[in-house]
Design an enzyme around this catalytic site. Sequence first.
Site, short mmCIF file in Angstrom:
data_model
loop_
_atom_site.label_atom_id
_atom_site.label_comp_id
_atom_site.label_asym_id
_atom_site.label_seq_id
_atom_site.Cartn_x
_atom_site.Cartn_y
_atom_site.Cartn_z
N ARG A 55 0.85 -1.21 0.00
CA ARG A 55 0.00 0.00 0.00
C ARG A 55 0.88 1.25 0.00
NH1 ARG A 55 -2.24 2.29 4.32
NH2 ARG A 55 -2.36 0.36 5.50
N TYR A 108 -14.64 16.95 -16.13
CA TYR A 108 -15.07 15.55 -16.10
C TYR A 108 -16.16 15.38 -15.02
CZ TYR A 108 -14.91 10.53 -15.51
OH TYR A 108 -15.25 9.22 -15.41
N ASP A 180 -5.72 18.22 -15.27
CA ASP A 180 -6.06 16.87 -15.72
C ASP A 180 -5.68 16.79 -17.20
OD1 ASP A 180 -7.37 14.62 -16.80
OD2 ASP A 180 -8.97 14.70 -15.30
N LYS A 205 -7.52 5.51 -19.79
CA LYS A 205 -7.78 5.99 -21.14
C LYS A 205 -6.54 5.74 -22.01
CE LYS A 205 -11.52 7.21 -19.02
NZ LYS A 205 -11.71 8.54 -18.45
C1 PLP Z 1 -12.16 9.02 -17.21
C2 PLP Z 1 -11.67 10.31 -16.71
C3 PLP Z 1 -11.43 10.52 -15.34
C4 PLP Z 1 -11.69 9.45 -14.30
O1 PLP Z 1 -10.84 8.37 -14.45
P1 PLP Z 1 -11.19 6.87 -13.96
O2 PLP Z 1 -9.98 6.11 -14.33
O3 PLP Z 1 -12.44 6.45 -14.68
O4 PLP Z 1 -11.40 6.96 -12.48
C5 PLP Z 1 -10.92 11.75 -14.95
N1 PLP Z 1 -10.70 12.73 -15.84
C6 PLP Z 1 -10.94 12.58 -17.16
C7 PLP Z 1 -10.68 13.71 -18.09
C8 PLP Z 1 -11.43 11.37 -17.64
O5 PLP Z 1 -11.68 11.23 -18.94
#
Ligand code: PLP
Length: 389
Positions: A55, A108, A180, A205
């Site tokens: 962890r 998001y 992000d 992604k």
């Molecule tokens: C999908 C996404 C998230 C969240 O990510 P997860 O892996 O689904 O928790 C955050 N920011 C953006 C821009 C995303 O496309």
Amino acid sequence: MTHPETRAVRVHTPALSGSSPMAVPIYQTSTFACDDPDACAGALRHPDHGYAYSRHANPTTRALEQLIADLEGSAASLASSSGMGAINSVLFGLLQPGDHVIAQGRLYGGTHGVLSDLARRFGIELSRMSGTGADELAAVLRPRSKMLYLETIANPTTEVADLPTLLAAGRAAGLVTVVDNTFATPVLCRPHEHGADVVIHSATKYLGGHDDVVAGVAAFADADLHRRVWQFAVNLGAVADPFASWLVLRGIKTLPLRMARHCENAGRLARLLAGHPQANNVRWPGLADHPSHALATRILDGFGGVLCFDHVGGRAAAAKFVARLRQATLAPSLGGPETLVLHPASSSHRELDARELRAAGIGEGTIRVSAGLEHFADLQADFEQALAA
Ligand SMILES: *Cc1c(COP(=O)(O)O)cnc(C)c1O
């Protein structure tokens, strides 16, 4: 400094006696035998003092964290169980009750939800900017402003944030600046270069890139900031497991190649749709009439793999269109090998009413497309037959 293509395949692997593995092994262990009590205590207290318990730190996950730091130009990074795990670790690790957060308006959905919840239940003040201009940032600044939160490319409208201007203004005001960078990836944009303190990814992604893993990362320009968020993430328990880290490591080796193809297919689809009578309002930053085109040309090394458009027939026609596609698939998420389509008004943004949808730049007939890696001719034939209905 080498190029991203080179760094993506140069992963730190452990030395054995006389050789070392080309691929990072999956250290599928929860705990580590320690040489002595001090070594154990050190590993539990500090992110860089060896391994005691997974962890806190794990060698497979550490290899991913080093690779992300290499690609983003960070001092250190932290891998987490999901993009939301990374986002929550950063928000909860750095904010105190009474702090004021300034966030981009179009965020998001999950991030929008956590920030609203923090504001409602934990005494965090929140301002949302409607646009992306620095004058708007100046207008909402307060004495307790603490954090500026942006996304490189907005979902699904593909508006590009003016990172150089906004991050400079945020830093001048003493804010912790968070970006992000999921939609751009470090191949297209490295927000630290423009002044971001923290860079976040949903590795689910493009970084993972194969629709087979949920994971996230947060990368830090400064080692102290990393240490603070690491301590919180360890307590929160939102850390990546070794197999998830391994899948993301494996995915990143082809990230630069894949991004080139995602961008190419997205551009060709955008141009096809822009010339089609059934499609309106095609949005992709590489199109000359996109509101962010000039900015995107300046700060992105490619225009991204996501585009959106409005079906002229509205909601019913959009639903028929996605049902008729044979190569592209109706599914949430993005950044995988397959072209995915989504109807935001009935899925990712279903909780918004008509006015909120308009404010988010989404219409009843809007369709988001995550361009995959297919041969373009097959995508073209598929989109044309589905639009011809
Ligand atoms: C999908 C996404 C998230 C969240 O990510 P997860 O892996 O689904 O928790 C955050 N920011 C953006 C821009 C995303 O496309």
